[in-house]
Structures are given as structure tokens and as C-alpha cells.
Scaffold this active site. Structure first.
Site, PDB file in Angstrom:
ATOM      1  CB  SER A  58      -0.807  -0.156   1.195  1.00  0.00           C
ATOM      2  OG  SER A  58      -1.620   1.460   1.273  1.00  0.00           O
TER       3      SER A  58
ATOM      4  CE1 TYR B 197      -3.908  -2.374   4.778  1.00  0.00           C
ATOM      5  CE2 TYR B 197      -3.243  -0.220   4.309  1.00  0.00           C
ATOM      6  CZ  TYR B 197      -3.524  -1.454   3.902  1.00  0.00           C
ATOM      7  OH  TYR B 197      -3.679  -1.766   2.761  1.00  0.00           O
TER       8      TYR B 197
ATOM      9  CD  GLU C 212      -2.268  13.579  16.544  1.00  0.00           C
ATOM     10  OE1 GLU C 212      -3.045  12.710  16.553  1.00  0.00           O
ATOM     11  OE2 GLU C 212      -2.473  14.720  16.818  1.00  0.00           O
TER      12      GLU C 212
ATOM     13  CD  GLU D 256      -5.669  12.339   6.586  1.00  0.00           C
ATOM     14  OE1 GLU D 256      -5.460  11.483   6.258  1.00  0.00           O
ATOM     15  OE2 GLU D 256      -6.742  12.944   6.102  1.00  0.00           O
TER      16      GLU D 256
HETATM   17  N1  LIG Z   1      -8.373  -0.543  -2.387  1.00  0.00           N
HETATM   18  C1  LIG Z   1      -7.217   0.075  -2.056  1.00  0.00           C
HETATM   19  O1  LIG Z   1      -7.163   1.272  -2.443  1.00  0.00           O
HETATM   20  C2  LIG Z   1      -6.068  -0.518  -1.724  1.00  0.00           C
HETATM   21  C3  LIG Z   1      -4.801   0.313  -1.284  1.00  0.00           C
HETATM   22  C4  LIG Z   1      -3.699  -0.075  -0.944  1.00  0.00           C
HETATM   23  C5  LIG Z   1      -3.673  -1.436  -0.632  1.00  0.00           C
HETATM   24  N2  LIG Z   1      -4.775  -2.390  -1.010  1.00  0.00           N
HETATM   25  C6  LIG Z   1      -4.487  -3.788  -0.558  1.00  0.00           C
HETATM   26  O2  LIG Z   1      -5.092  -4.610  -1.751  1.00  0.00           O
HETATM   27  C7  LIG Z   1      -5.749  -5.664  -1.279  1.00  0.00           C
HETATM   28  C8  LIG Z   1      -7.147  -5.767  -1.839  1.00  0.00           C
HETATM   29  O3  LIG Z   1      -7.805  -4.942  -1.008  1.00  0.00           O
HETATM   30  P1  LIG Z   1      -9.591  -4.533  -1.276  1.00  0.00           P
HETATM   31  O4  LIG Z   1      -9.585  -3.118  -1.546  1.00  0.00           O
HETATM   32  O5  LIG Z   1      -9.830  -5.482  -2.372  1.00  0.00           O
HETATM   33  O6  LIG Z   1     -10.015  -4.963   0.004  1.00  0.00           O
HETATM   34  P2  LIG Z   1     -11.290  -6.083   0.319  1.00  0.00           P
HETATM   35  O7  LIG Z   1     -11.677  -5.848   1.711  1.00  0.00           O
HETATM   36  O8  LIG Z   1     -12.266  -5.658  -0.669  1.00  0.00           O
HETATM   37  O9  LIG Z   1     -10.469  -7.409   0.068  1.00  0.00           O
HETATM   38  C9  LIG Z   1      -9.643  -8.087   1.076  1.00  0.00           C
HETATM   39  C10 LIG Z   1     -10.402  -9.650   0.968  1.00  0.00           C
HETATM   40  O10 LIG Z   1      -9.398 -10.021   1.919  1.00  0.00           O
HETATM   41  C11 LIG Z   1     -10.610 -10.982   2.641  1.00  0.00           C
HETATM   42  N3  LIG Z   1      -9.866 -11.450   3.865  1.00  0.00           N
HETATM   43  C12 LIG Z   1      -9.547 -10.917   5.115  1.00  0.00           C
HETATM   44  N4  LIG Z   1      -9.054 -11.564   5.887  1.00  0.00           N
HETATM   45  C13 LIG Z   1      -8.980 -12.890   5.367  1.00  0.00           C
HETATM   46  C14 LIG Z   1      -8.434 -14.145   5.761  1.00  0.00           C
HETATM   47  N5  LIG Z   1      -7.949 -13.969   7.219  1.00  0.00           N
HETATM   48  N6  LIG Z   1      -8.283 -15.156   5.023  1.00  0.00           N
HETATM   49  C15 LIG Z   1      -8.878 -14.998   3.698  1.00  0.00           C
HETATM   50  N7  LIG Z   1      -9.248 -13.988   3.281  1.00  0.00           N
HETATM   51  C16 LIG Z   1      -9.441 -12.745   4.148  1.00  0.00           C
HETATM   52  C17 LIG Z   1     -11.723 -10.292   2.668  1.00  0.00           C
HETATM   53  O11 LIG Z   1     -12.842 -11.315   3.107  1.00  0.00           O
HETATM   54  C18 LIG Z   1     -11.728  -9.302   1.511  1.00  0.00           C
HETATM   55  O12 LIG Z   1     -12.486 -10.140   0.688  1.00  0.00           O
HETATM   56  C19 LIG Z   1      -5.560  -5.791   0.409  1.00  0.00           C
HETATM   57  O13 LIG Z   1      -4.272  -6.555   0.565  1.00  0.00           O
HETATM   58  C20 LIG Z   1      -5.145  -4.350   0.514  1.00  0.00           C
HETATM   59  O14 LIG Z   1      -4.499  -4.063   1.797  1.00  0.00           O
HETATM   60  C21 LIG Z   1      -5.866  -1.682  -1.173  1.00  0.00           C
END
Ligand SMILES: NC(=O)c1ccc[n+]([C@@H]2O[C@H](COP(=O)([O-])OP(=O)(O)OC[C@H]3O[C@@H](n4cnc5c(N)ncnc54)[C@H](O)[C@@H]3O)[C@@H](O)[C@H]2O)c1
Length: 315
Positions: free
Chosen positions: A111, A135, A267, A269
Site C-alpha cells: 500500500s 496497517y 497525527e 493523516e
Molecule cells: N483498495 C485500495 O485502495 C487499496 C490500497 C492499498 C492496498 N490495498 C490492498 O489490496 C488488497 C485488496 O484490497 P481490497 O480493496 O480489495 O479490499 P477488500 O476488503 O475488498 O478485500 C480483501 C479481501 O480479503 C479477505 N480476507 C480478509 N481476511 C482474510 C483472511 N483471514 N483469510 C482470507 N481472506 C481474508 C476479505 O474477505 C476480502 O474479501 C489488500 O491487501 C489491501 O491491503 C488496497
């Protein structure tokens, strides 16, 4: 064609990545706590905290895209230990299974949060990391685990650092979804603080193409890529105004409330977040295509279908 396991594959980005891979003819499997929406047969509902289920669903896969994570500022700050277990222990479990099941390469979704506040924009991959949230720290630890595993085992990796991915299927807590919903319901979009925070939003299909390019490109091994859209950085205040304009809701205007009422303390943000995607463009031929107005219109179409009341402005 390859066989690819997507952890977190039933989530917002995972669903788009699965669609992208299937459209290219690959076999896709998913592991998620939730059932998937793509009707993918060889999927498992389960946790990355369960090594047995990870191995079982991964068996026979060539590649893994690891998206499963705890995310969202509120969740990851109030449930810090869950965030630690899922994002760190869960990632190690996935890596262990990759080694055991002889997976060739893993892609890890990191991220932009790991950069925290930076002095210069746009942010390049070589910028010093400065995580300021629980996070962000877990994501940085995940990146380091990938690097260490690839040095000790025959497992290739790439990291993608996503910058503000958005789309109409995103969960309600994210800013664009919140704003569109409020405006569609004739309520003011709530802005925390002065709204001068700048973000650069990337439509989810572009992000999915970026991750797939990182998976298959031979020059991506051991590399970190910013994946976002650098073309239209916008302040949160201007985003709210744009959404109001596109919705033609003349009577709605943003409401400013204290940062103290938000998920995030002052802090913690991050004020400016604009990616440099030069490396992804050069190495992966990554090129985001969906402009912000176009992406926002897709939201309105979705809400329009539900309410049948909103008129969408076309230019
Ligand atoms: N959306 C964004 O802008 C963004 C930005 C930076 C990073 N990310 C990263 O991208 C990835 C996907 O994010 P997203 O936006 O699709 O979020 P999301 O919450 O829609 O998807 C994450 C998925 O992981 C699953 N999950 C959570 N805990 C779990 C576990 N213990 N076992 C199995 N599955 C589990 C959830 O059920 C969910 O479907 C994440 O790793 C997130 O940190 C997203």
C-alpha cells in the site's frame, strides 16, 4: 495458460483481478473468508490463518496473488492484533504454502500507506518508507518477508503498492463510495478536516491490469511497483464538489467536520499522496486508462439503477 490462486479473491480488487485473468484464459482459484461472486469452481471459503486450507487450494498452482488482508483505518486501528495476525502471520502462512507447493512466483498487494507523509511529490518507489499506521507497518513487514523468502527459497516475487484504488463495488467506508452515496441520498458529503488532503484515484480495472502485468513480466522479479493513476490528483474538497456537479444535485454542498470525528487522528493523516508510476510504465508497460469522471459515472450508473432518480451530467 497458468493456474493462479488469488487470496482475498472475493474482495473488491480480487474480483477485478480474477475477471482480468479469466478473460486472458487462465485458470483461477480463490481463497477468501467470503464466497466469490465470479462463480469460480475451485475456490475455498477459508482463512489465510489456516495453513491446511491454504495448501489444499494452492496445490497445483503456478502463481499466487496475495490480496487477503485486514484493511480500513478504523478496523486496523481498533483491532490491531487482528490486523497483525491476518496481515503478518497470514502472509507468512501463504509464503510457507508457496514453498511447500512449489509455486513459481507470488505477487503481494502492499500500500501507498507505507510512504506516510513525504516531502516531495510524486512519490517514487525509492522514497524512504515512513509508515505511520498499524496497517502500514504490517504491509511493510509483508514486503520484507517476501524479499527474505525469495532469498532463501526458489520463490520469485513482485510487490505492488496500490494508491487509492476505487470502483463502484468498493465497500461503503471508502471516500468516493461515501460521497456518492451521500449525494445520491440528498445528504452533504462529509469532509473531515479542511479537505485539502490530495489523492490520486485509480479505477479498479486499471489496478487489476497492473497486478497482472507485474505477475507475468520477466523484468518484474524482485521489484516493487507503484500502481495508481497519476493523471488527476485532486483534493478531497474538490472531489466532493466534482461528485456534486456530476450528480446535478445543486442543493447539496459539502459539510466540513473536525478530523476528530473521523477514523483517523490528525497525527495519522497522510496529506499528499500522488504516485510516480514511471517505473510501472517503463517496465510493465502499465498505462491507466479510466479518467476520474468516467470512473465516477460508473458509480452513478450503479446508484441510478437502484434509485432510478438520479440524472447523470455527461460533461
Ligand atoms: N483498495 C485500495 O485502495 C487499496 C490500497 C492499498 C492496498 N490495498 C490492498 O489490496 C488488497 C485488496 O484490497 P481490497 O480493496 O480489495 O479490499 P477488500 O476488503 O475488498 O478485500 C480483501 C479481501 O480479503 C479477505 N480476507 C480478509 N481476511 C482474510 C483472511 N483471514 N483469510 C482470507 N481472506 C481474508 C476479505 O474477505 C476480502 O474479501 C489488500 O491487501 C489491501 O491491503 C488496497
Amino acid at each position: 495458460m497458468a493456474c493462479i490462486l488469488i487470496t482475498g479473491g472475493a474482495g473488491f480488487i480480487g474480483t477485478a483481478v480474477a475477471d482480468e485473468l479469466i478473460s486472458k484464459g487462465h485458470e483461477v482459484r480463490l481463497l477468501d473468508l467470503l464466497a466469490n461472486k465470479n462463480n469460480i469452481e475451485k475456490s475455498s471459503v477459508g482463512s489465510i490463518l489456516d495453513p491446511y486450507i491454504i495448501s489444499r487450494v494452492m496445490r497445483g498452482c503456478d502463481y499466487v496473488i496475495h490480496l487477503a488482508a485486514a484493511l480500513g483505518v478504523k478496523l486496523t486501528e481498533t483491532r490491531r492484533l487482528d490486523c497483525l495476525y491476518i496481515n503478518v502471520q497470514g502472509t507468512v502462512n501463504v509464503l510457507e504454502a508457496c514453498v511447500k507447493e512449489k509455486v513459481k512466483k507470488i505477487i503481494f498487494a502492499s500500500s501507498s500507506e507505507i510512504y506516510g507523509n513525504q516531502d516531495s511529490m510524486p512519490i517514487k518507489e525509492v522514497a524512504p518508507v515512513n509508515p505511520i499506521s498499524n496497517y502500514a507497518i504490517t504491509k511493510l513487514v509483508g514486503e520484507e518477508y517476501l524479499r527474505a523468502y525469495s532469498e532463501n527459497y526458489p520463490l520469485q516475487y513482485s510487490v505492488v503498492r496500490f494508491f487509492n484504488v476505487y470502483g463502484e463495488n468498493q465497500k461503503d467506508r471508502f471516500v468516493i463510495t461515501r460521497f456518492v452515496r451521500s449525494v445520491c441520498e440528498n445528504n452533504p458529503p462529509i469532509i473531515y478536516g479542511d479537505g485539502k488532503q490530495v489523492r490520486s484515484f485509480c479505477y479498479v480495472s486499471d489496478a487489476a491490469k497492473g497486478i497482472v502485468a507485474a505477475l507475468f513480466n520477466k523484468n518484474s522479479v524482485g521489484q516493487i511497483f507503484n500502481i495508481g493513476n497519476d493523471l488527476e490528483p485532486i483534493s478531497v474538497k474538490d472531489l466532493a464538489k466534482k461528485i456534486i456537479l456530476l450528480s446535478c444535485k445543486k442543493d447539496v454542498s459539502p459539510q466540513f467536520v473536525s478530523m476528530g470525528d473521523s477514523d483517523r487522528t490528525e497525527e495519522r493523516e497522510v496529506y499528499n499522496r500522488i504516485p510516480s508510476i514511471e517505473k510501472a510504465k517503463r517496465v510493465l508497460q502499465y498505462q491507466p486508462k479510466v479518467a476520474l469522471d468516467e470512473g465516477l459515472r460508473k458509480f452513478f450508473k450503479k446508484f441510478h439503477k437502484k434509485s432510478k432518480k438520479i440524472i447523470i451530467r455527461n460533461s
